[in-house]
Enzyme design. Structure first.
Site, mmCIF file in Angstrom:
data_model
loop_
_atom_site.group_PDB
_atom_site.id
_atom_site.type_symbol
_atom_site.label_atom_id
_atom_site.label_comp_id
_atom_site.label_asym_id
_atom_site.label_seq_id
_atom_site.Cartn_x
_atom_site.Cartn_y
_atom_site.Cartn_z
ATOM 1 C CD GLU A 47 52.701 82.364 53.600
ATOM 2 O OE1 GLU A 47 52.664 81.223 54.067
ATOM 3 O OE2 GLU A 47 52.008 82.679 52.721
ATOM 4 C CG ASP A 48 51.249 87.334 54.494
ATOM 5 O OD1 ASP A 48 52.151 86.828 53.738
ATOM 6 O OD2 ASP A 48 50.099 86.797 54.376
ATOM 7 C CG ASP A 91 22.803 61.353 34.996
ATOM 8 O OD1 ASP A 91 23.249 62.071 34.051
ATOM 9 O OD2 ASP A 91 23.216 60.310 35.482
#
Ligand code: MN
Length: 742
Positions: free
Chosen positions: A97-98, A280
């Site tokens: 991708e990069d 609770d």
């Protein structure tokens, strides 16, 4: 009394998950060795060197070297117990991708498994799609498809998201919100579906922290206060339970943990409670050696404290689809405050925390017909979605499927199926067989006839009645909760509608031809017809009929292009006239703000359900005879419309106009005086009008909250965002939503 704003500014919020420590390759190797796998050290080193080299001149938004990110992702995967191939894919997950690295590079150097995994988590190039949401959805579909082949793709993506969430503060606010929302809607439920509850909890809390910082800070401070104040009580419960279990001879280990912020927040919201009413916030966990001791421990707990009726759940006898097993019960403590106890074996506990990581094996994952239900689920998901063409519809369907299964229902023979909350006998019918669904005429639940839209409840025994002349109707879409049923019904309707519209289209063409004294037979051999069809992207004459039946093409326009001048004779009308007439009839909001790409002549109006405003992403649908309705891409109705992708049409906001657009805002507030006045004042300050206002304080007495609906007039999205932001700042305002009517 200090205002909420002042109180909040005094709260110091801390991120819910600690910033991960810096890791190096050696740490990853150490973790991998711990899980005792014989892995290829040399390959891992080469992978590391490659990633380090490719990312060498890049930096993260935080200013750190980019490599810290893939290292962290690889470490998370090793820490979860996944194998070296998965870790290697983690180290390489961003190189396609990069960086300039290619899939072939990876394939050649590290083999096809790693190359495929990295490719599976790589975004699809934006340039292939016009719209960002479409590209995002398609990227997501690609990830799911890759994961069906190799489940490790999704694991890499989850580890990637985990690290990105833990460094989210370096992004711009807009991106931060978008990513946090996506995490909450898709990735956290995905982790949940895969049984990875720790990862799920981390993702949810981090998203909550960025998406609703005020609510987060308030909750965090309150819970920390309660934990401090309640420590003694909690210890008492634990000691008492320990003693009683020992007396009964049950071998068990007891611990407790504070519940996750986001799950507490959700519970409070669901029940309309205030933080002061929260008791609770702690869950006790009883861990035993074997199943017998689980039930023995449950008996002891129920004898010591009174159980809350209807809250006992036996996930040991009926495991959740992600293999989660445990007994859950809620007990009433000394002061009448409830607390939750989860009882399970050590092995079940491991599966509960790690999910797929606990029972994952690569061999199993890749076998045809693998029995791991997580993988089966993914495979089914893809199978059911085959007919869905638009990636965004796939995304919406996935969101539905990611909702936790809540309801278990049985066939009369005792086969069990799990359904999302709200499922009906019709869902049940479609789950068993498509034909059973299509011909479903009724349902018998626990021996009683019920309407088809009756929601199923846990333990229901369902019998489906059929009738051969029964067939699906559009109404049915409202009665079903499962993707499978929805997609089957839509598919049927679509096919049916296409048949009908083809018939309608054929008849209108015949009628049009009669006016020109041309027979259908003659028309079909018309020389200009073939050219016309191919220009319009229609492959057969039937498609032309269907387009006409749907109202996408008018007979007149079509004939003007296909018939000869002679055939058209004096009947021919100048096309411009009709178009002008049409664009003058604009129902409301005008088409002034909108243009339909390539079809300036089409009538467009803003859909009332979502009332989009300029600046928002919009999408057009060709309605039958009413022109183009324009929706926000986020409108819930778009999902239904998407099933007819051929009716979708691109629309755009035309340039600036002086028009104002009405938008409904729902403001949730604390019920205190002065809020209304403040609200009107703020809205006026932004140069907007309130054209309608409605207040609902029915629940105020119980919850201390009120809900106000105002219709404000805005000029565009920016204007709207500014108003929303200012309204949110008003002390006492809890949330500002823009309700869309489905
Ligand atoms: Mn990444």
């Amino acid at each position: 009394m200090p205002s909420v704003r002042e109180r909040l500014s005094r709260l110091r919020q801390k991120p819910p998950v600690e910033r991960p420590k810096k890791v190096e390759l050696a740490d990853i190797v150490a973790r991998l060795e711990e899980s005792d796998r014989a892995f290829d050290h040399d390959l891992l080193k080469r992978v590391y060197d490659f990633s380090a080299d490719k990312h060498s001149d890049q930096k993260r938004r935080s200013g750190e070297p980019y490599l810290t990110h893939p290292l962290q992702v690889g470490y998370t995967l090793a820490d979860l117990g996944f194998d070296a191939t998965c870790v290697a894919a983690g180290l390489l997950h961003d190189v396609l991708e990069d960086t300039l690295a290619t899939r072939e590079d990876l394939q050649e150097r590290f083999g096809s498994d790693i190359a495929e995994l990295v490719d599976g988590v790589t975004k699809i190039g934006q340039h292939e799609y016009v719209r960002r949401d479409q590209a995002q959805a398609e990227t997501f579909r690609k990830l799911i498809l890759a994961s069906v082949k190799d489940i490790r793709a999704i694991l890499v993506k989850l580890a990637d998201r985990w690290h990105n969430m833990s460094t989210l503060e370096y992004l711009a606010p807009e991106a931060r919100r978008r990513i946090a929302r996506e995490t909450l809607e898709i990735y956290a439920p995905l982790a949940r579906r895969l049984g990875m509850s720790r990862l799920q909890g981390d993702l949810e809390d981090m998203a909550f922290y960025h998406l609703y910082p005020h609510q987060f800070a308030e909750l965090q401070t309150a819970v920390e206060g309660k934990v401090k104040a309640g420590r003694r009580l909690v210890e008492e419960v634990r000691t008492r339970l320990e003693e009683r279990l020992a007396e009964a001879g049950v071998d068990a280990d007891i611990n407790f943990r504070v519940k996750r912020f986001y799950s507490i927040y959700n519970k409070l919201r669901r029940r309309g409670l205030d933080i002061s009413q929260l008791y609770d916030y702690v869950a006790f966990r009883v861990l035993t050696e074997n199943v017998r001791d689980c039930y023995a421990a449950l008996g002891v707990a129920h004898q010591t404290w009174r159980p809350v009726p209807g809250r006992f759940k036996d996930y040991i006898a009926m495991p959740k689809p992600n293999l989660y097993q445990s007994l859950h019960t809620t007990l009433v403590g000394e002061k009448g405050h409830p607390f939750e106890v989860q009882i399970r074996t050590l092995e079940m506990d491991r599966i509960a925390e790690q999910g797929i990581a606990a029972h994952w094996s690569y061999k199993e994952a890749n076998k045809e017909g693998a029995s791991d239900p997580n993988i089966v689920w993914l495979r089914q998901l893809v199978e059911w979605q085959k007919e869905v063409k638009d990636p965004r519809a796939f995304m919406t369907a996935l969101k539905v499927d990611l909702y936790p299964d809540e309801v278990y229902a049985f066939t009369p023979k005792g086969d069990v199926f799990s359904f999302p909350f709200g499922a009906t006998p019709l869902d049940f019918a479609y789950r068993i067989h498509t034909d059973l669904g299509h011909h479903c005429s009724g349902g018998r639940v626990n021996g009683k006839l019920v309407p088809l839209k009756t929601p199923l409840e846990n333990g229901d025994i369902v019998e489906i009645l059929t009738s051969s002349n029964r067939q699906p109707s559009r109404d049915w879409l409202k009665f079903v909760a499962t993707t499978r049923a929805k997609s089957k019904i839509r598919h049927w309707l679509n096919t049916e509608q296409k048949k009908r519209s083809t018939e309608i289209g054929r008849r209108s063409v015949e009628r049009g031809l009669r006016r020109h004294k041309v027979s259908l037979k003659r028309f079909l051999t018309q020389p200009a017809l073939a050219g016309y069809l191919s220009r319009e992207g229609l492959s057969r004459v039937d498609d032309l009929f269907s387009a006409i039946g749907f109202g996408k093409v008018t007979v007149k326009q079509m004939l003007a292009k296909v018939l000869t001048d002679e055939q058209l004779g004096t009947e021919a009308e100048k096309p411009g006239k009709l178009r002008q007439a049409v664009s003058r009839i604009l129902p409301f909001g005008g088409g002034a703000g909108i243009t339909v790409k390539g079809h300036d002549d089409l009538l467009a109006y803003l859909a009332k359900c979502c009332a989009p405003v300029p600046g928002e992403d919009i999408i057009g649908y060709i309605t039958r005879g009413r022109g183009v309705s324009v929706h926000s891409v986020n409108c819930p109705n778009v999902e239904n419309l998407l099933y007819n992708p051929e009716r979708e049409i691109e629309v755009d906001w035309a340039g600036k106009s002086d028009e104002v657009f009405p938008v409904v805002l729902r403001v949730e507030t604390e019920d205190r005086p002065g809020i209304l006045a403040r609200l009107t004042e703020i809205i006026a300050k932004h140069g907007s009008n309130i054209s309608q206002m409605e207040t609902d304080t029915r629940e105020a007495r119980e919850t201390g909250r009120a809900s106000i609906e105002v219709v404000v007039e805005v000029s565009d999205r920016r204007h709207l965002d500014k108003i929303r932001a200012s309204v949110r700042e008003i002390p006492g305002v809890i949330a500002v939503d823009r309700p869309m009517r489905g």
